[in-house]
Design a protein around this motif. Structure first.
Motif, PDB file in Angstrom:
ATOM      1  N   VAL A  42       0.834  -1.206   0.000  1.00  0.00           N
ATOM      2  CA  VAL A  42       0.000   0.000   0.000  1.00  0.00           C
ATOM      3  C   VAL A  42       0.865   1.250   0.000  1.00  0.00           C
ATOM      4  CG1 VAL A  42      -1.749   1.274   1.290  1.00  0.00           C
ATOM      5  CG2 VAL A  42      -1.906  -1.200   1.109  1.00  0.00           C
ATOM      6  N   SER A  43       1.872   1.295   0.873  1.00  0.00           N
ATOM      7  CA  SER A  43       2.753   2.463   0.918  1.00  0.00           C
ATOM      8  C   SER A  43       3.510   2.623  -0.392  1.00  0.00           C
ATOM      9  CB  SER A  43       3.751   2.330   2.065  1.00  0.00           C
ATOM     10  OG  SER A  43       3.075   2.318   3.295  1.00  0.00           O
ATOM     11  N   LEU A  44       4.011   1.533  -0.923  1.00  0.00           N
ATOM     12  CA  LEU A  44       4.737   1.590  -2.189  1.00  0.00           C
ATOM     13  C   LEU A  44       3.824   2.038  -3.319  1.00  0.00           C
ATOM     14  CD1 LEU A  44       7.456   1.115  -3.524  1.00  0.00           C
ATOM     15  CD2 LEU A  44       6.745  -1.248  -3.941  1.00  0.00           C
ATOM     16  N   VAL A  65       5.072  15.483  -2.382  1.00  0.00           N
ATOM     17  CA  VAL A  65       4.258  14.418  -1.806  1.00  0.00           C
ATOM     18  C   VAL A  65       4.970  13.075  -1.947  1.00  0.00           C
ATOM     19  CG1 VAL A  65       2.120  13.102  -2.123  1.00  0.00           C
ATOM     20  CG2 VAL A  65       2.045  15.581  -2.008  1.00  0.00           C
ATOM     21  N   GLY A  66       5.558  12.822  -3.108  1.00  0.00           N
ATOM     22  CA  GLY A  66       6.297  11.584  -3.312  1.00  0.00           C
ATOM     23  C   GLY A  66       7.481  11.452  -2.378  1.00  0.00           C
ATOM     24  N   VAL A  67       8.196  12.555  -2.169  1.00  0.00           N
ATOM     25  CA  VAL A  67       9.351  12.528  -1.263  1.00  0.00           C
ATOM     26  C   VAL A  67       8.907  12.282   0.176  1.00  0.00           C
ATOM     27  CG1 VAL A  67      11.167  13.972  -0.261  1.00  0.00           C
ATOM     28  CG2 VAL A  67      10.845  13.914  -2.732  1.00  0.00           C
ATOM     29  N   VAL A  68       7.847  12.958   0.591  1.00  0.00           N
ATOM     30  CA  VAL A  68       7.361  12.788   1.965  1.00  0.00           C
ATOM     31  C   VAL A  68       6.858  11.363   2.181  1.00  0.00           C
ATOM     32  CG1 VAL A  68       5.510  13.476   3.555  1.00  0.00           C
ATOM     33  CG2 VAL A  68       6.835  15.217   2.370  1.00  0.00           C
ATOM     34  N   LEU A  69       6.087  10.823   1.230  1.00  0.00           N
ATOM     35  CA  LEU A  69       5.591   9.456   1.377  1.00  0.00           C
ATOM     36  C   LEU A  69       6.722   8.430   1.339  1.00  0.00           C
ATOM     37  CD1 LEU A  69       2.323   9.524  -0.772  1.00  0.00           C
ATOM     38  CD2 LEU A  69       2.522   9.457   1.712  1.00  0.00           C
ATOM     39  N   GLY A  70       7.712   8.667   0.491  1.00  0.00           N
ATOM     40  CA  GLY A  70       8.859   7.757   0.438  1.00  0.00           C
ATOM     41  C   GLY A  70       9.664   7.776   1.724  1.00  0.00           C
ATOM     42  N   THR A  71       9.843   8.962   2.284  1.00  0.00           N
ATOM     43  CA  THR A  71      10.563   9.088   3.554  1.00  0.00           C
ATOM     44  C   THR A  71       9.789   8.399   4.674  1.00  0.00           C
ATOM     45  OG1 THR A  71      11.473  11.190   2.827  1.00  0.00           O
ATOM     46  CG2 THR A  71      11.557  10.733   5.180  1.00  0.00           C
ATOM     47  N   ALA A 105      10.176   4.672   4.349  1.00  0.00           N
ATOM     48  CA  ALA A 105      11.504   4.221   4.783  1.00  0.00           C
ATOM     49  C   ALA A 105      11.628   4.237   6.305  1.00  0.00           C
ATOM     50  CB  ALA A 105      12.572   5.111   4.153  1.00  0.00           C
ATOM     51  N   LEU A 106      11.087   5.271   6.942  1.00  0.00           N
ATOM     52  CA  LEU A 106      11.135   5.339   8.404  1.00  0.00           C
ATOM     53  C   LEU A 106      10.312   4.225   9.044  1.00  0.00           C
ATOM     54  CD1 LEU A 106      10.905   9.188   8.992  1.00  0.00           C
ATOM     55  CD2 LEU A 106      12.887   7.709   9.348  1.00  0.00           C
ATOM     56  N   GLN A 107       9.160   3.915   8.453  1.00  0.00           N
ATOM     57  CA  GLN A 107       8.341   2.833   8.992  1.00  0.00           C
ATOM     58  C   GLN A 107       9.038   1.488   8.840  1.00  0.00           C
ATOM     59  OE1 GLN A 107       4.610   3.157   6.925  1.00  0.00           O
ATOM     60  NE2 GLN A 107       3.656   4.266   8.608  1.00  0.00           N
TER      61      GLN A 107
END
Length: 143
Positions: A15-17, A61-67, A70-72
């Motif tokens: 889902v995140s990806l 938005v893509g950078v924030v969601l990707g970060t 990765a943190l999760q």
């Protein structure tokens, strides 16, 4: 010795990806649209502004969601390692209890005791109740 099969820890995945990839596709589309408008060489209009705003917004938005993803994933890996460490510690404590020299003590736990905290009629392994300790401390303050 092979490590036993353990359940795979939760890791943010599909889902995140999906949302990261979706934001990337939209950002790519907006950037291409902005590039096409810039190459055509006309004056800047509202369409240019919409393409630029869309490109910047979807990229962020893509950078924030990707970060976030990765943190999760990192937090999930740390959590799984911590759980594995706690299981190993408890297993080692259980094994140490089986190998203990004295049957009454499971695992020796070091405590620093003050000399005034132990009454004379008590042995070294006996416990002091919190009520007795509170009474003794209250009596010390009254003096």
């Amino acid at each position: 010795m092979a490590e036993p099969d353990r359940p795979v820890p939760h890791r943010p995945g599909a889902v995140s990806l999906f949302f990261v990839a979706k934001a990337g596709v939209f950002a790519l589309g907006f950037w291409i649209w902005l590039l096409v408008l810039a190459v055509r060489g006309s004056q800047a209009t509202g369409v240019h502004l919409i393409a630029a705003a869309g490109a910047i917004t979807t990229t962020l938005v893509g950078v924030v969601l990707g970060t976030r993803m990765a943190l999760q994933r990192n937090a999930a890996a740390r959590h799984a390692e911590l759980k594995r460490l706690l299981v190993d510690i408890s297993w080692n404590a259980f094994a140490a209890a089986g190998n203990a020299d004295e049957p009454a003590k499971v695992v020796p736990f070091p405590i620093s005791s003050q000399d005034g905290d132990r009454p004379a009629n008590r042995g070294p392994g006996e416990r002091v109740s919190a009520f007795d300790r509170a009474e003794r401390n209250r009596g010390d303050r009254r003096r």
